[in-house]
Design an enzyme around this catalytic site. Structure first.
Site, short mmCIF file in Angstrom:
data_model
loop_
_atom_site.label_atom_id
_atom_site.label_comp_id
_atom_site.label_asym_id
_atom_site.label_seq_id
_atom_site.Cartn_x
_atom_site.Cartn_y
_atom_site.Cartn_z
N GLY A 90 0.84 -1.19 0.00
CA GLY A 90 0.00 0.00 0.00
C GLY A 90 0.87 1.23 0.00
O GLY A 90 2.08 1.15 -0.23
N ARG A 99 -3.61 9.11 8.90
CA ARG A 99 -3.61 7.80 8.24
C ARG A 99 -4.81 7.64 7.32
O ARG A 99 -4.75 6.97 6.31
CB ARG A 99 -3.56 6.68 9.28
N GLN A 113 -7.57 -7.65 -3.11
CA GLN A 113 -6.77 -8.78 -2.61
C GLN A 113 -7.58 -9.73 -1.74
O GLN A 113 -7.20 -10.88 -1.55
CB GLN A 113 -5.51 -8.26 -1.92
N ASP A 160 1.79 -0.10 18.56
CA ASP A 160 1.37 0.90 19.56
C ASP A 160 1.52 0.33 20.97
O ASP A 160 1.95 1.02 21.90
CB ASP A 160 -0.10 1.28 19.30
N HIS A 188 -5.79 2.15 15.06
CA HIS A 188 -4.36 2.46 14.91
C HIS A 188 -4.27 3.85 14.26
O HIS A 188 -4.02 4.00 13.07
CB HIS A 188 -3.67 1.41 14.04
N1 LIG Z 1 -0.09 -0.72 11.39
C1 LIG Z 1 1.12 -0.22 11.68
O1 LIG Z 1 1.54 -0.22 12.84
C2 LIG Z 1 1.98 0.38 10.59
C3 LIG Z 1 3.28 0.79 10.91
C4 LIG Z 1 4.10 1.32 9.90
C5 LIG Z 1 3.61 1.45 8.62
N2 LIG Z 1 2.34 1.08 8.34
C6 LIG Z 1 1.81 1.14 6.96
O2 LIG Z 1 2.34 0.04 6.21
C7 LIG Z 1 2.30 0.35 4.82
C8 LIG Z 1 3.64 0.08 4.17
O3 LIG Z 1 4.62 0.96 4.66
P1 LIG Z 1 6.09 1.01 4.01
O4 LIG Z 1 6.81 2.05 4.78
O5 LIG Z 1 6.65 -0.35 3.88
O6 LIG Z 1 5.75 1.61 2.57
P2 LIG Z 1 6.61 1.50 1.24
O7 LIG Z 1 6.06 2.50 0.28
O8 LIG Z 1 8.07 1.50 1.53
O9 LIG Z 1 6.25 0.03 0.72
C9 LIG Z 1 4.97 -0.33 0.32
C10 LIG Z 1 5.10 -1.34 -0.81
O10 LIG Z 1 3.79 -1.74 -1.19
C11 LIG Z 1 3.81 -1.91 -2.59
N3 LIG Z 1 2.45 -1.93 -3.11
C12 LIG Z 1 1.65 -0.89 -3.49
N4 LIG Z 1 0.49 -1.36 -3.97
C13 LIG Z 1 0.53 -2.70 -3.87
C14 LIG Z 1 -0.37 -3.73 -4.20
N5 LIG Z 1 -1.55 -3.46 -4.77
N6 LIG Z 1 0.00 -5.00 -3.98
C15 LIG Z 1 1.22 -5.30 -3.45
N7 LIG Z 1 2.12 -4.36 -3.13
C16 LIG Z 1 1.78 -3.07 -3.33
C17 LIG Z 1 4.67 -0.74 -3.10
O11 LIG Z 1 5.14 -0.97 -4.43
C18 LIG Z 1 5.79 -0.76 -2.07
O12 LIG Z 1 6.86 -1.62 -2.45
C19 LIG Z 1 1.86 1.81 4.75
O13 LIG Z 1 0.46 1.86 4.50
C20 LIG Z 1 2.18 2.34 6.14
O14 LIG Z 1 1.43 3.48 6.46
C21 LIG Z 1 1.53 0.54 9.29
O1 LIG Z 2 2.06 6.61 11.39
C1 LIG Z 2 2.15 6.12 10.27
O2 LIG Z 2 1.63 6.59 9.26
C2 LIG Z 2 2.96 4.85 10.13
C3 LIG Z 2 2.54 3.85 11.11
O3 LIG Z 2 1.15 3.69 11.16
C4 LIG Z 2 3.09 4.11 12.48
O4 LIG Z 2 2.33 4.10 13.46
O5 LIG Z 2 4.32 4.30 12.60
#
Ligand SMILES: NC(=O)c1ccc[n+]([C@@H]2O[C@H](COP(=O)([O-])OP(=O)(O)OC[C@H]3O[C@@H](n4cnc5c(N)ncnc54)[C@H](O)[C@@H]3O)[C@@H](O)[C@H]2O)c1
Ligand SMILES: O=C(O)C[C@H](O)C(=O)O
Length: 332
Positions: A90, A99, A113, A160, A188
């Site tokens: 994503g 977010r 998906q 968190d 989150h």
């Molecule tokens: N829940 C949590 O605690 C938490 C913590 C950190 C980040 N995140 C989230 O996780 C996600 C990924 O973060 P990141 O830093 O790795 O981002 P990033 O941009 O480095 O990597 C995301 C990857 O997803 C790929 N992608 C995009 N669309 C896709 C699809 N349809 N199918 C498969 N792959 C696809 C991109 O090409 C990229 O390689 C973000 O949405 C971020 O906000 C959540």
């Molecule tokens: O805060 C963000 O957008 C990334 C991730 O959800 C985080 O909590 O670090």
């Protein structure tokens, strides 16, 4: 007796969380040191070359537990027979965004998906959604994959939870492993409620309440809460990228505890399907305190909730209700 390998899918595997996560899985941090793994890595066409590079590095690292690597841009091939699916693919938020600002891009990915997972994953596949907005993406995945049991679809709030443990450990100057039973309630997002009312610290063999040891309700009810709520934004500000190593490590913690069980007397926070516990609207994916045993999570029941907590728990539930309708409007 040799253990059969488990297939673990990581979507968005060429991204920064993916790059931190796949070696942790291959080293046994997610499913234990004796569990062989076949890694399935999915990304999109523009990241295909980078994904190839990650596969080359996995081969070069010669992980003894790693029995195979599937690196693909084909979602059907990626989902085939997977036992665990970690959905990271994503778009991450950038500085100044909430977010839910990444909502329209990401919920449509989760709708698409959902059916691939439903049709091609192992029937008991455990799903962890990491990509933001994590709770709402998980909800969309659940709604568009109705044959996957709702108990098998979760989202990551363990980061968190771990952040809350870290803040208490820093404040009290105690080891983070001695702090337990904090709770993250809700979304989150910056409305999440980090709750220490039931948390304890083990000192000299006995457990003491965190509130008693901190002895500063003003800090616990204000600065502590906002620090945990805003930690994601603080990391983005500092790194110009969102958290990755801590997110990857927490994703391993989430799946490990879910599959292998939580230690006796300890709970963790997971975004799970609400059954109406604690008056939270059924059907939302809401973060609760859970214990896990034999591959099943159970919401901890009977915790006393004061008025301060009640308001914060309802506030974050309300945001999830609003996110749900925003998500549907993005899908139409
Ligand atoms: N829940 C949590 O605690 C938490 C913590 C950190 C980040 N995140 C989230 O996780 C996600 C990924 O973060 P990141 O830093 O790795 O981002 P990033 O941009 O480095 O990597 C995301 C990857 O997803 C790929 N992608 C995009 N669309 C896709 C699809 N349809 N199918 C498969 N792959 C696809 C991109 O090409 C990229 O390689 C973000 O949405 C971020 O906000 C959540
Ligand atoms: O805060 C963000 O957008 C990334 C991730 O959800 C985080 O909590 O670090």
């Amino acid at each position: 007796m040799a253990t059969d390998p488990l297939r673990v899918l990581v979507t968005g595997a060429a991204g920064q969380i993916g790059y931190a996560l796949v070696p942790m899985i291959a080293r046994g941090a997610m499913l234990g040191p004796d569990q062989p793994i076949i890694l399935h890595m999915l990304d999109i066409e523009p990241a295909a070359e980078a994904l190839k590079g990650v596969k080359m590095e996995l081969i070069d690292a010669a992980f003894p537990l790693l029995k195979g690597v599937v690196a693909t841009t084909d979602v059907v091939e990626a989902c085939k027979g997977v036992n665990v699916a970690v959905m990271v693919g994503g778009f991450p938020r950038k500085e100044g965004m909430e977010r839910k600002d990444v909502m329209s891009k990401n919920v449509s990915i989760y709708k698409a998906q959902a059916s691939a997972l439903e049709q091609h994953a192992a029937p008991d596949c455990k799903v962890l959604v990491v990509a933001n907005p994590a709770n709402t993406n998980a909800l969309i995945l659940k709604e568009f994959a109705p044959s996957i049991p709702e108990k098998n679809i979760t989202c990551l709030t363990r980061l968190d939870h771990n952040r809350a443990l870290g803040q208490i450990s820093e404040r009290l100057n105690v080891h983070v492993g001695d702090v337990k039973n904090v709770i993250i309630w809700g979304n989150h997002s910056s409305t999440q409620y980090p709750d220490v009312n039931h948390a304890t610290v083990t000192t000299n063999g006995s457990q003491k309440p965190v509130r008693e040891l901190v002895a500063d309700d003003k800090w616990l009810n204000s600065e502590f809460i906002t620090t945990v709520q805003q930690r994601g934004a603080a990391i983005i500000k500092a790194r110009k990228l969102s958290s990755a190593l801590s997110a990857a490590s927490s994703a391993c913690d989430h799946i490990r505890d879910w599959v292998l069980g939580t230690p006796k007397g300890t709970w963790v926070s997971m975004g799970v399907y609400s059954d109406g516990s604690y008056g939270i609207q059924p059907g939302l994916i809401y973060s609760f305190p859970v214990t896990c045993e034999k591959g099943e999570w159970k919401i901890v029941q009977g915790l006393k909730i004061d008025q301060f907590s009640r308001e914060k728990m309802d506030n974050t539930a309300q945001e999830l209700i609003e996110e749900k309708s925003l998500a549907y409007s993005c899908l139409n």
